[in-house]
Design a protein around this motif. Sequence first.
Motif, PDB file in Angstrom:
ATOM      1  N   ASP A 172       0.883  -1.187  -0.040  1.00 16.68           N
ATOM      2  CA  ASP A 172      -0.040   0.018  -0.096  1.00 16.68           C
ATOM      3  C   ASP A 172       0.676   1.303  -0.015  1.00 16.68           C
ATOM      4  O   ASP A 172       2.270   1.094  -0.080  1.00 16.68           O
ATOM      5  N   GLN A 173       0.256   2.362   0.074  1.00 21.12           N
ATOM      6  CA  GLN A 173       1.028   3.633   0.025  1.00 21.12           C
ATOM      7  C   GLN A 173       2.267   3.730   1.184  1.00 21.12           C
ATOM      8  O   GLN A 173       3.324   4.106   0.865  1.00 21.12           O
ATOM      9  N   LEU A 174       1.613   3.498   2.300  1.00 22.87           N
ATOM     10  CA  LEU A 174       2.444   3.451   3.509  1.00 22.87           C
ATOM     11  C   LEU A 174       3.740   2.493   3.194  1.00 22.87           C
ATOM     12  O   LEU A 174       4.861   2.944   3.389  1.00 22.87           O
ATOM     13  N   PRO A 320      -2.670  -1.037   9.933  1.00 20.02           N
ATOM     14  CA  PRO A 320      -3.044  -0.054   8.951  1.00 20.02           C
ATOM     15  C   PRO A 320      -2.986  -0.763   7.660  1.00 20.02           C
ATOM     16  O   PRO A 320      -2.067  -1.499   7.352  1.00 20.02           O
ATOM     17  N   GLU A 322      -3.508   1.405   4.041  1.00 18.77           N
ATOM     18  CA  GLU A 322      -3.730   2.512   3.233  1.00 18.77           C
ATOM     19  C   GLU A 322      -4.209   2.161   1.730  1.00 18.77           C
ATOM     20  O   GLU A 322      -4.365   1.105   1.508  1.00 18.77           O
ATOM     21  N   GLU A 323      -4.414   3.216   0.930  1.00 15.91           N
ATOM     22  CA  GLU A 323      -4.549   2.998  -0.567  1.00 15.91           C
ATOM     23  C   GLU A 323      -3.589   2.016  -1.287  1.00 15.91           C
ATOM     24  O   GLU A 323      -2.422   2.161  -0.729  1.00 15.91           O
TER      25      GLU A 323
END
Length: 423
Positions: A172-174, A320, A322-323
């Motif tokens: 993901d983005q993270l 988490p 994310e996108e």
Amino acid sequence: MSQAVKPPSLWTNMRELPANVWHSLFRNPLPTDDLQRSSTSFTNFFLHIHPVKVNKNTLRPIYTMGLGLMSFFLFLILVVTGVLLMFYYVPSTTQAYDRMLDLRGTVAFGIFLRNMHRWSAHGMVGVVVLHMCRVFFTGSYKKPREFNWVIGVLLFLLTLFSSFTGYLLPWDQLAFWAITVGTSIAAYAPVVGKDIQFLMLGDATVGQEALLRFYVLHVAVLPVIVTLLVAIHFWRIRKDGGLSRPEETATPVAVSVKAVELSKNKTYGLQGFVRGPFTKIGNTPDNSVFAWPNLLIAELFVFILTLAAILTLSMMFNAPLEEPVNVMHPPNPAKAPWYFLGLQEMVSYSAFWGGVGIPTIFVLLLLGTPYLDRRTAGVGKWFARERLLANTIFMTFLIVNVVFVIIGTFFRGPNWEFVSPWK
């Protein structure tokens, strides 16, 4: 002729099956005396790594706080949950993120497994750091435990790298931008920096090659190395005489001796003139207890506490996600994983010294500490005065890194400018 013994019937064998299976696994009954406790420790496969007796000081919770055991138990949780997650994960840039979504909504207990794995990984990093601090501040790296300290430092570095390689897998983005920042720090090394970065990524940027390499390192290479070093670490604890403890001095024991009437017609040896009590040097009270059940109960308590903490965190907080990765929209600021934020903060002041120079010096000092600090005073004591200088230097490095991590986490905003977290 003696009568042949009649073999037991099938019904008898079936009835005694549970007891026979139990006795085949555990040759000795539950110990009730010292001899049986010793025999249990020697003959049981899972217990033979323990000594027969341990020093009482090493069982005090305030001394070790069970941090070494917590690290090991967290590693076991990571192995179990990691193997289960491997059944659902595909190291592909086109499928990895979708598999994360499947764990959230399709796979039974998938999100719970991922939560346990995530929080165990973060917990292991923190607990290993605390364990190293405990060993250092009690002087437990000194002779004869120098080499085991070196193994511990290597395990600390491998723990960081294991968590770092797993950070990318959600894709993901993270994950993407944290690894991008983290690997860019390695590029600041002179001469070989770019080569190291390319070796990790397999390309100029984070992509399919990097994901595959990080996956192989995370699930195969690093766990095998960590397992081997952990086994050596435990073995050296046994060979080095157990955990460190304060030096025990011989306690004189007074023994009363009756006065002797001397005869003029008899020749006496030197001991014949002893009057009253004398001291017998070398007798010390036995300050040890049997590992069974004292050490086993302590280990079981630490395991239950560790597992309960991870289960509680996993039920309360989701890992988490994310996108999906979007290379055209990097977050501002892009931050490394929290345990590398101290490095990222130092890099903002000096690329070379922050990313390479100071970390290298710190690691070399850690590895060389037991061979530079050869005095035996202060072993087994928290913050012993005899080790004031060494403790001060180590504490300074520790506090500076913690401060930088806090700054990088809460006080850095867009373009890595200082911001107020309360606005």
